[in-house]
Enzyme design. Structure first.
Site, short mmCIF file in Angstrom:
data_model
loop_
_atom_site.label_atom_id
_atom_site.label_comp_id
_atom_site.label_asym_id
_atom_site.label_seq_id
_atom_site.Cartn_x
_atom_site.Cartn_y
_atom_site.Cartn_z
N LYS A 209 -3.95 3.19 6.11
CA LYS A 209 -4.90 2.26 6.67
C LYS A 209 -4.55 1.00 6.16
O LYS A 209 -4.88 0.75 4.61
CB LYS A 209 -6.24 2.58 6.35
N GLU B 70 -5.18 0.99 -7.81
CA GLU B 70 -4.78 -0.47 -8.25
C GLU B 70 -5.55 -1.51 -7.94
O GLU B 70 -5.88 -1.75 -6.48
CB GLU B 70 -3.70 -0.66 -7.58
N CYS C 128 -2.61 -10.07 -6.99
CA CYS C 128 -3.41 -9.44 -8.03
C CYS C 128 -2.71 -9.85 -9.61
O CYS C 128 -3.67 -9.90 -10.59
CB CYS C 128 -3.29 -7.92 -8.09
N GLU D 114 -13.05 -11.89 -11.35
CA GLU D 114 -11.82 -12.37 -10.45
C GLU D 114 -12.11 -13.31 -9.16
O GLU D 114 -13.29 -12.91 -8.59
CB GLU D 114 -11.13 -10.98 -9.99
P1 NAD Z 1 -11.05 -4.55 -0.49
O1 NAD Z 1 -11.24 -3.46 -1.68
O2 NAD Z 1 -11.93 -5.28 0.17
O3 NAD Z 1 -10.23 -3.76 0.45
C1 NAD Z 1 -8.98 -3.01 0.39
C2 NAD Z 1 -8.78 -2.02 1.43
O4 NAD Z 1 -9.92 -1.03 0.99
C3 NAD Z 1 -8.90 -2.48 2.85
O5 NAD Z 1 -8.03 -1.71 3.58
C4 NAD Z 1 -10.43 -2.17 3.21
O6 NAD Z 1 -10.59 -1.83 4.52
C5 NAD Z 1 -10.37 -0.97 2.50
N1 NAD Z 1 -12.00 -0.35 1.90
C6 NAD Z 1 -12.73 -1.42 1.95
N2 NAD Z 1 -14.24 -0.56 1.69
C7 NAD Z 1 -13.77 0.70 1.74
C8 NAD Z 1 -14.35 2.16 1.48
N3 NAD Z 1 -15.74 2.12 1.06
N4 NAD Z 1 -13.80 3.20 1.51
C9 NAD Z 1 -12.11 3.34 1.80
N5 NAD Z 1 -11.79 2.12 1.78
C10 NAD Z 1 -12.24 0.91 1.89
O7 NAD Z 1 -9.81 -5.50 -1.21
P2 NAD Z 1 -9.32 -6.94 -0.52
O8 NAD Z 1 -10.38 -7.65 -0.55
O9 NAD Z 1 -8.72 -6.52 1.05
O10 NAD Z 1 -8.02 -7.02 -1.50
C11 NAD Z 1 -8.36 -7.99 -2.67
C12 NAD Z 1 -8.51 -7.14 -3.89
O11 NAD Z 1 -7.13 -6.29 -4.13
C13 NAD Z 1 -8.33 -8.06 -5.06
O12 NAD Z 1 -9.48 -7.43 -6.02
C14 NAD Z 1 -6.92 -7.95 -5.63
O13 NAD Z 1 -6.88 -7.92 -7.15
C15 NAD Z 1 -6.49 -6.52 -5.27
N6 NAD Z 1 -5.33 -6.24 -5.48
C16 NAD Z 1 -4.72 -5.45 -6.32
C17 NAD Z 1 -3.54 -5.01 -6.44
C18 NAD Z 1 -2.86 -4.12 -7.62
O14 NAD Z 1 -1.88 -3.80 -7.41
N7 NAD Z 1 -3.69 -4.13 -8.67
C19 NAD Z 1 -2.61 -5.57 -5.56
C20 NAD Z 1 -2.97 -6.25 -4.40
C21 NAD Z 1 -4.58 -6.61 -4.47
#
Ligand code: NAD
Length: 490
Positions: free
Chosen positions: A177, A253, A287, A389
């Site tokens: 997804k 992650e 990130c 963040e």
């Molecule tokens: P997010 O958590 O809003 O969404 C990430 C994914 O999770 C999306 O596909 C979203 O649709 C899905 N999602 C949201 N709610 C869900 C639920 N209840 N159940 C299952 N899936 C769900 O994050 P974002 O805003 O898309 O990304 C930004 C974040 O990602 C930042 O915090 C960033 O630091 C983090 N990030 C971390 C890494 C790493 O490797 N540590 C890498 C890139 C981004």
């Protein structure tokens, strides 16, 4: 009525499919503020079709030799490279990232991820034989079956392939997804998967929102591993949902609030360029970005003034145009979130050194979501601005006097993903790296990646799992130890 140029479809069982409900959501080009494509708003019915297809495909894919699986994955990488410009355009339109970043980092890594895991799986999937006086046998890694990957919007193709590659290479069938905010490159990949040679059902891509399809994935009993990258809040929700069903802990992650530490013996110009890149690459939406910049007090003013000049010189512009260095923030919601953090920084007593506001554009980008590279000083380490963040083009500067103080300030965080250390004193650099509570400290560089090393963070940035070669394949497999008496002939 908005004009949509494209309609994205799910990829299930080798077929492109409309969502069963017929419902779609819009995806917006953040540089123009205009919706330009429809994305399936998938639900449990779509997921069940994908799970059924994956379950049917699993015995065949599990029994396909690692060599044959690698051929298919390398072919997929070839096809991504053949479609390089198309993928770059898609990322620019979907995410707002600059053409340069999409070309030099994002799309290249999409192909490189597939190749790295295809190659590594040849060794990883071989049984490891052992022998002692009275026993002999082997340890093998077995794929678990149907697994899921959930990825975010900030590096859409890079993180999507970073997750599906180890799962597929180790013999699992995948429900993937992508983020609903940036679905386009995963959609292009899905149109190439049959040509790459993936048997139907081995890779399935379902689009939609977190609360709907994301949640359905997390709670599906036949999905045996979940690899998630995204925010710490979502990671926590997924972790709790898995625990409730006695599912294996997911690989999480999550967010970062990464320190960059500049000592007065650093190579000034190298550190300056590195800190600027760490703070503002991809509009600060990585990130790993260094958003807390600690500078030794002996050079603080000089370094601060030079960094401000560098930040002001960054060329903000239409991400589709060559030469633009700073594109759009991914969405209107996210732009507003970042701007509210900047307001908070001012309320907390911070001084804005540069940027601090939405960047007004003209022409086709007049309604785009641009934020100026922003530097702030004068804040205490413990305030919300320095603890939460922000995930945008915003960094704070904080002076320190001793090595011990720098380490203490850097570690004063609930996050622990990455760090960068700038000094020409090698021993000091190693000492600091060893004392930082982060998974990936870099010395005199930032985001220099070797795919064959563990990727992930301490504290609330991760939950103990690591990605990369071969760690991610460990996550997607079970180890089996087969033992017989020595004469058993194994
Ligand atoms: P997010 O958590 O809003 O969404 C990430 C994914 O999770 C999306 O596909 C979203 O649709 C899905 N999602 C949201 N709610 C869900 C639920 N209840 N159940 C299952 N899936 C769900 O994050 P974002 O805003 O898309 O990304 C930004 C974040 O990602 C930042 O915090 C960033 O630091 C983090 N990030 C971390 C890494 C790493 O490797 N540590 C890498 C890139 C981004």
């Amino acid at each position: 009525m908005t004009l949509h140029n494209e309609k994205i479809l799910n990829y299930i069982g080798g077929d492109m499919r409309e969502p069963e409900s017929g419902d779609y959501i819009e995806t917006v080009n953040p540089a123009t503020g205009k919706a330009y494509a429809l994305v399936p708003d998938s639900d449990t019915e779509d997921l069940q079709r994908a799970v059924d297809a994956a379950k049917n495909a699993f015995p065949g894919w599990r029994d396909t030799s690692p060599e044959d699986r690698a051929v298919i994955m390398n072919k997929m990488a070839d096809l991504l490279e053949d479609n390089f410009e198309r993928l770059v355009d898609a990322e620019v339109n979907d995410n707002g990232m600059t053409r340069g970043f999409a070309s030099n980092v994002e799309v290249q890594r999409g192909a490189a991820n597939l190749r790295a895991f295809a190659k590594a799986s040849l060794e990883f999937c071989k049984p490891r034989h052992f022998k002692q006086d009275n026993a002999e046998g082997y340890v093998s890694h077995q794929p678990v079956g149907v697994v899921a990957t959930i990825s975010p919007w900030n590096l859409p193709l890079l993180l999507f392939t970073w997750k599906i590659a180890p799962a597929l290479a180790s013999g699992n069938c995948v429900i993937a997804k992508p983020s609903e905010i940036t679905p386009m490159t995963a959609s292009i990949l899905s149109t190439l998967a049959n040509d790459a040679g993936f048997p139907p059902g081995v890779l399935n891509i379902v689009h939609g929102t977190g609360p709907k399809i994301g949640n359905a994935i997390t709670s599906h009993p036949d999905i045996l591993r979940i690899s998630f990258t995204g925010s710490t809040a979502t990671g926590k929700a997924i972790n709790m949902a898995c625990a409730e069903q006695f599912k294996k802990p997911p690989s999480l992650e999550m967010g970062g609030k990464n320190p960059s530490i500049v000592f007065d013996d650093a190579d000034f110009d190298t550190a300056l360029e590195g800190i600027k890149t760490a703070a503002f690459a991809n509009q600060g939406q990585i990130c790993l970005c260094g958003s807390r910049v600690y500078v030794q007090d002996t050079i603080y003013e000089k370094f601060r003034d030079a960094l401000v000049e560098k930040a002001k010189a960054i060329k903000i512009g239409d991400p589709a145009e060559e030469g633009t260095q700073h594109g759009a923030t991914v969405s209107e919601d996210h732009m507003n979130k970042v701007l509210s953090h900047i307001e908070l920084a001012v309320e907390e007593g911070g001084t804005i050194l540069c940027g601090g506001k939405r960047h007004e554009m003209e022409g086709r980008c007049a309604d785009g979501y641009f934020i100026e590279p922003t530097l702030i000083e004068g804040l205490d380490n413990s305030c919300r601005t320095n603890q939460e963040e922000i995930f945008g083009p915003v960094a704070t500067l904080i002076p320190f006097s001793t090595e011990e103080e720098a380490i203490a300030l850097a570690n004063d965080s609930t996050y622990g993903l990455a760090a960068s250390i700038w000094t020409q004193d090698h021993e000091k650099a190693i000492r600091v790296a060893d004392n930082l509570e982060t998974g990936m400290p870099w010395i005199n560089c930032w985001n220099l990646r070797v795919l064959e090393t563990p990727f992930g963070g301490f504290k609330n940035s991760g939950n103990g799992h690591r990605e990369g070669v071969p760690d991610a394949m460990e996550f997607f497999t079970e180890k089996k130890t087969v033992t017989a008496p020595k004469l058993g002939g194994l």
